[in-house]
Design a protein around this motif. Structure first.
Motif, mmCIF file in Angstrom:
data_model
loop_
_atom_site.group_PDB
_atom_site.id
_atom_site.type_symbol
_atom_site.label_atom_id
_atom_site.label_comp_id
_atom_site.label_asym_id
_atom_site.label_seq_id
_atom_site.Cartn_x
_atom_site.Cartn_y
_atom_site.Cartn_z
ATOM 1 N N PRO A 263 77.724 -69.659 22.006
ATOM 2 C CA PRO A 263 76.442 -69.002 21.778
ATOM 3 C C PRO A 263 76.013 -68.162 22.981
ATOM 4 N N ARG B 261 83.762 -74.849 13.805
ATOM 5 C CA ARG B 261 82.637 -74.055 14.309
ATOM 6 C C ARG B 261 82.549 -74.062 15.833
ATOM 7 N N TYR B 262 83.125 -75.104 16.452
ATOM 8 C CA TYR B 262 82.945 -75.237 17.898
ATOM 9 C C TYR B 262 83.929 -74.386 18.707
ATOM 10 N N CYS C 165 76.734 -65.297 18.396
ATOM 11 C CA CYS C 165 77.868 -66.113 18.817
ATOM 12 C C CYS C 165 79.166 -65.377 18.514
ATOM 13 N N ILE D 153 75.220 -73.955 18.527
ATOM 14 C CA ILE D 153 76.063 -73.602 17.384
ATOM 15 C C ILE D 153 75.581 -74.315 16.124
#
Length: 203
Positions: free
Chosen positions: A116, A111-112, A47, A92
């Protein structure tokens, strides 16, 4: 067979921090260390954040080349097609479950910003320098056909043995024509430079 494509993918996950190469918008080569986050069979997952140059490069060219070496001097090179995965949050979240240290880098909902990606089509080369005689093997990923690399000796061979005498790995076998064992070839080209008949060709 000494290795398989799946073995090589698994080895990249074990090394984890590997070099990913891309080409930027100016046609210049770029390289950076990226973590191999997940592997499944012959599929490799990673990612990156949408704001990074790396993201722009792989979403433009959809290609990358990966190189890594472990402490046994075994090297993996992967040249593959990159696909962005759907269901971004699911992937993710799974990556963070498998790699909990990522929570320190991208805590909470941050995190978003990551997207990926998967590589499941391309070519892998395994090269082992950790033993007395080098060993190499290539494997196709997905639907791609296996690429042939290195050198071969054609029917123009006159049987003089000059190539065998200079080969650093002694991987050229006597015959009509002489034969190169591709599993132990360095791809150095000394055989081609030494052949008086011009019988050695690059694949």
């Amino acid at each position: 067979m000494y290795m398989t494509a799946q073995d090589c993918i698994r080895m990249l996950r074990e090394i984890k921090d590997v070099a990913f190469a891309t080409v930027d918008g100016k046609g210049q080569p770029q390289i950076r260390i990226i973590d191999v986050m997940l592997t499944e069979g012959e599929k490799l997952y990673f990612c990156t954040a949408r704001g990074k140059n790396f993201y722009q490069e792989i979403t433009t060219t959809h290609r990358t080349a990966i190189a890594a070496m472990n402490d046994k001097y075994q090297m993996i090179r992967l040249d593959g097609t990159v696909e962005k995965l759907e269901d971004q949050k699911k992937w993710i979240d799974r990556i963070f479950e498998e790699n909990p240290s990522m929570n320190q880098v991208y805590p909470g909902e941050s995190r978003y910003i990551l997207e990926p990606f998967c590589i499941e089509s391309g070519q892998i080369e395994f090269f082992d320098l950790g033993k007395g005689s080098v060993y190499r093997e290539t494997f196709p990923l997905g639907k791609e056909e296996k690429e042939r690399k290195g050198f071969c000796i054609t029917e123009d061979c006159i049987g003089c043995g000059a190539c065998a005498k200079v080969c650093p790995q002694k991987c050229i076998l006597e015959g009509s024509p002489y034969q190169i064992d591709p599993h132990h070839c360095l791809h150095c080209g000394l055989c081609q430079e030494s052949c008086p008949a011009g019988a050695v060709e690059r694949l």
